[in-house]
Design an enzyme around this catalytic site. Structure first.
Site, PDB file in Angstrom:
ATOM      1  N   LYS A 180       0.835  -1.202   0.000  1.00 18.77           N
ATOM      2  CA  LYS A 180       0.000   0.000   0.000  1.00 18.77           C
ATOM      3  C   LYS A 180       0.871   1.255   0.000  1.00 18.77           C
ATOM      4  CE  LYS A 180      -3.456  -2.768   0.305  1.00 18.77           C
ATOM      5  NZ  LYS A 180      -3.953  -3.293  -0.951  1.00 18.77           N
ATOM      6  N   GLU A 187      -2.342   6.530   8.103  1.00 16.94           N
ATOM      7  CA  GLU A 187      -2.999   7.486   7.216  1.00 16.94           C
ATOM      8  C   GLU A 187      -3.817   8.446   8.044  1.00 16.94           C
ATOM      9  OE1 GLU A 187      -4.018   5.036   3.162  1.00 16.94           O
ATOM     10  OE2 GLU A 187      -5.686   5.891   4.281  1.00 16.94           O
ATOM     11  N   HIS A 199     -14.696  -1.852   8.416  1.00 14.50           N
ATOM     12  CA  HIS A 199     -14.096  -1.765   7.078  1.00 14.50           C
ATOM     13  C   HIS A 199     -14.447  -2.943   6.187  1.00 14.50           C
ATOM     14  CE1 HIS A 199     -11.954   1.707   8.513  1.00 14.50           C
ATOM     15  NE2 HIS A 199     -11.610   1.001   9.563  1.00 14.50           N
ATOM     16  N   ARG A 237      -7.637  -7.731  -8.530  1.00 12.04           N
ATOM     17  CA  ARG A 237      -8.360  -9.003  -8.607  1.00 12.04           C
ATOM     18  C   ARG A 237      -9.832  -8.695  -8.867  1.00 12.04           C
ATOM     19  NH1 ARG A 237     -11.114  -8.191  -3.799  1.00 12.04           N
ATOM     20  NH2 ARG A 237      -9.870  -7.201  -2.194  1.00 12.04           N
TER      21      ARG A 237
END
Lengths: 498, 167
Positions: free
Chosen positions: A116, A200, A235, A292
């Site tokens: 990431k 983040e 999430h 994907r």
């Protein structure tokens, strides 16, 4: 085209891939573990191979076993589905070396997007907006706290190798940081075999908007519009829709352009998804790319008419994308509800066991993707998703009504599911108005609100339940009675039932 | 003999089976018929409404059943059993109620955050159970004090294994 595809996955996505194979005239080979003896994909495939014990590491995540099996059975391609090996660059590299085709992007693209932190750097360079935060993994608690204070709490801790909602935690204050950091690392190590974690800035009240992209090995890139997946818990997406009611034409144009840009930046081919957070001003930030097929791909299939899995297989075989960008448009509105084996009234604890009774809804604009049926076992070893219920209609209000109808038709007995909870969400003013963000479920006081909101036809059910219980309690006597009922009174049964 | 007390969702219903065609629920007379499809599945008709039902998990009068799309857990007693139950529960009500929290699923006890004698408040996390690759918080369901911890960290547990008791 391929002759035989090994499906290195399980559950509903394996079933979905088997269906695509069958339509393309390709033989499907399934793999299954001990726990999946009773699951649908193993029963449906043309060939099914046992690959080991229930723990994923012994079976679906056993790289050597799967690669060897693919060679032994002369599969010419491997479809990874989602999860498991789908975004594992090492696995893909070995598939590439073996001469078998991987149905997905190149290991190189996956590597570029897999970390990431590296992906964020790459996106920044290619003018795709990213969420402010660390570009590298955080080494220790002290560094993490220091960094978090610099960008300001609350922050989000994320596994560098993460995805699918696992290995992520919001941290509100300095005091919480240490335990959150450690538990995110633990979860990351277990789920992704990599405990790198980065930070983040936590964007307040954003919507989750993602764009489906698809590219072939000839350098053609397309997008298949956006999906909104703001209804999430921990999430983990629960309800997805396409298109987003929040995205207007100008924003759609901007975000799909950015998504194609992102795919080009990593020389992508096959189907992929660029996830963004969108704030209330419709500004969006790159979150991650999923290299994907996504769980929620059916909503896109419904509004575009494109079979994404078939497209994946065709592209992997070297064909060009089957459509031009200007040939597709958004037709109507699609919703997906994920049916999970969990108990919303008990802190969403997973529910395991045997499905004793199973009956799917159907009818116009209704699709169910599942890997289970009656007598299937929901085990602790894998994801608790039982089925995806996807509905289509001409506009958003209509599709919500259709979804509620279909949810009410779904009969799953033996394990606790979130069906009532989904129905509850669909009835909230926020959902009906399209007026919600990714914190919707956290802010929902479901536990205290369920009793009054859901009780309308409960009394009727309670009466029927108590009668049934009483009849069962007197079953010895009623055994004869049941027979006589059938004999004397079978008209209503034969005429009305099914 | 064909009179029962049924408890569910915090409420209570009185059921009286009159004959092969009629039943009374809370003094309201209803017509019914039932067909047994197999040992656990029944088609039940009450007045003009037909229900598809499945029944499972029967022990000590505890029944779980599925009625069309809804799952219902209930307990049933004959009126005689109910009287005995009433007598028993009034004699017990003065004693401290100890509640045992059981494992809701098979998993691994990852962390125990509280110890015996510690005060806990409703909703507070007592331990973390790992299952399905997720960390699940096991919480106290009322204010009280921990009286016993039945498991230790790192131990795998089956479903319905006692985890801790509180009062």
């Amino acid at each position: 085209m391929f002759k035989k595809i090994l499906i290195a996955n399980r559950g509903e996505i394996a079933v979905r891939i088997i269906k695509a194979c069958r339509e393309l005239g390709i033989k499907s080979a399934a793999v299954y573990s001990d726990a999946d003896l009773t699951s649908l994909h193993a029963r449906m495939a043309d060939e099914s191979f046992y690959i080991g014990a229930s723990a994923a590491s012994e079976s679906y995540l056993n790289k050597n076993k799967i690669l060897e099996l693919a060679k032994t059975i002369s599969a010419d391609a491997i479809h990874p589905g989602y999860g498991f090996f789908s975004e594992n660059a090492l696995f893909i590299e070995e598939v590439e070396k073996s001469g078998i085709t991987f149905i997905g992007p190149s290991s190189k693209s996956v590597k570029m997007m897999g970390s990431k932190t590296a992906a964020r750097t790459l996106m920044s360079k290619n003018n795709v907006p990213v969420v402010p935060g660390s570009l590298e993994a955080i080494k220790n608690v002290e560094e993490g706290i220091e960094y978090s204070e610099k960008i300001g709490f609350p922050v989000l801790l994320k596994a560098s190798a993460g995805g699918g909602g696992k290995g992520m935690r919001k941290v509100i204050s300095k005091e919480e940081f240490k335990s959150a950091f450690e538990s995110t690392k633990r979860e990351a190590l277990k789920s992704f075999a990599n405990d790198e974690v980065y930070i983040e800035k936590f964007i307040e009240n954003p919507k989750h908007i993602e764009v489906q992209v698809i590219a072939d090995k000839h350098g053609n890139y397309r997008h298949v519009f956006e999906r909104e997946c703001s209804i999430q818990r921990r999430h983990q997406k629960i309800i997805e829709e396409a298109p987003s009611a929040f995205v207007d034409d100008i924003t759609r144009n901007r975000i799909t352009t950015a998504a194609v840009q992102a795919a080009k930046a990593c020389s992508y081919f096959n189907a992929g998804t660029i996830e963004f957070l969108m704030d209330s001003n419709k500004e969006f930030y790159f979150l991650e790319m999923n290299t994907r097929i996504q769980v929620e791909h059916p909503v896109t299939e419904f509004i575009s008419g494109i079979d994404l899995v078939r497209e994946q297989i065709s592209i992997a075989a070297g064909n060009k994308i089957s459509f031009e960008q200007n040939e597709i448009s958004i037709n109507g509105y699609a919703l997906e509800c994920r049916i999970y084996a969990e108990d919303p009234e008990n802190n969403f604890l997973p529910s395991t066991g045997k499905i004793l009774h199973y009956k799917e809804p159907n009818g116009i604009g209704v699709r169910v993707d599942t890997g289970f049926t009656a007598d299937s076992e929901i085990s602790i070893h894998y994801d608790p998703m039982i089925a995806k219920l996807i509905c289509w209609d001409r506009d958003r209000n209509k599709v919500i009504q259709r979804m509620k109808r279909a949810l009410n038709e779904f009969q799953i007995a033996g394990i606790t599911t979130n069906v009532k909870f989904l129905n509850y969400i669909l009835n909230t003013d926020e959902f009906l108005g399209g007026n919600y963000d990714i914190n919707f479920i956290d802010n929902l006081n479901y536990y205290t609100s369920t009793s009054d909101k859901l009780s309308s036809n409960n009394n009727e059910h309670e009466i029927a339940a108590s009668v049934l219980a009483a009849l069962i309690k007197t079953k010895k006597k009623s055994a004869q009675k049941i027979n006589s009922t059938v004999n004397n009174n079978n008209n209503w049964w034969e005429q009305n039932y099914e | 003999m064909n009179e029962f007390v049924v408890r569910m969702n915090g409420g209570l219903k009185q059921v009286k089976i009159i004959d092969d065609n009629f039943v009374e629920v809370d003094n309201v007379k209803l017509s019914y018929s039932i067909i047994e499809l197999n040992h656990s599945k029944f088609i039940l008709k009450i007045n003009n409404k037909i229900y598809e039902t499945s029944v499972w998990n029967k022990s000590n009068g505890e029944i779980s059943l599925q009625l069309n799309n809804s799952s219902i857990d209930l307990s049933i007693r004959t009126t005689l059993q109910e009287k005995a139950y009433q007598l028993l529960s009034t004699s017990q009500s003065n004693a401290d109620q100890i509640k045992i929290i059981k494992s809701p699923m098979p998993g691994l006890v990852l962390k125990i955050l509280k110890s015996v004698g510690e005060n806990i408040s409703k909703g507070e996390t007592v331990m973390i159970l790992e299952a399905m690759k997720m960390e699940n918080e096991i919480r106290a369901n009322f204010d009280g004090i921990i009286t016993e911890i039945h498991v230790s960290e790192g131990r795998p547990v089956e479903k319905y294994i006692p985890l801790f008791s509180h009062k």
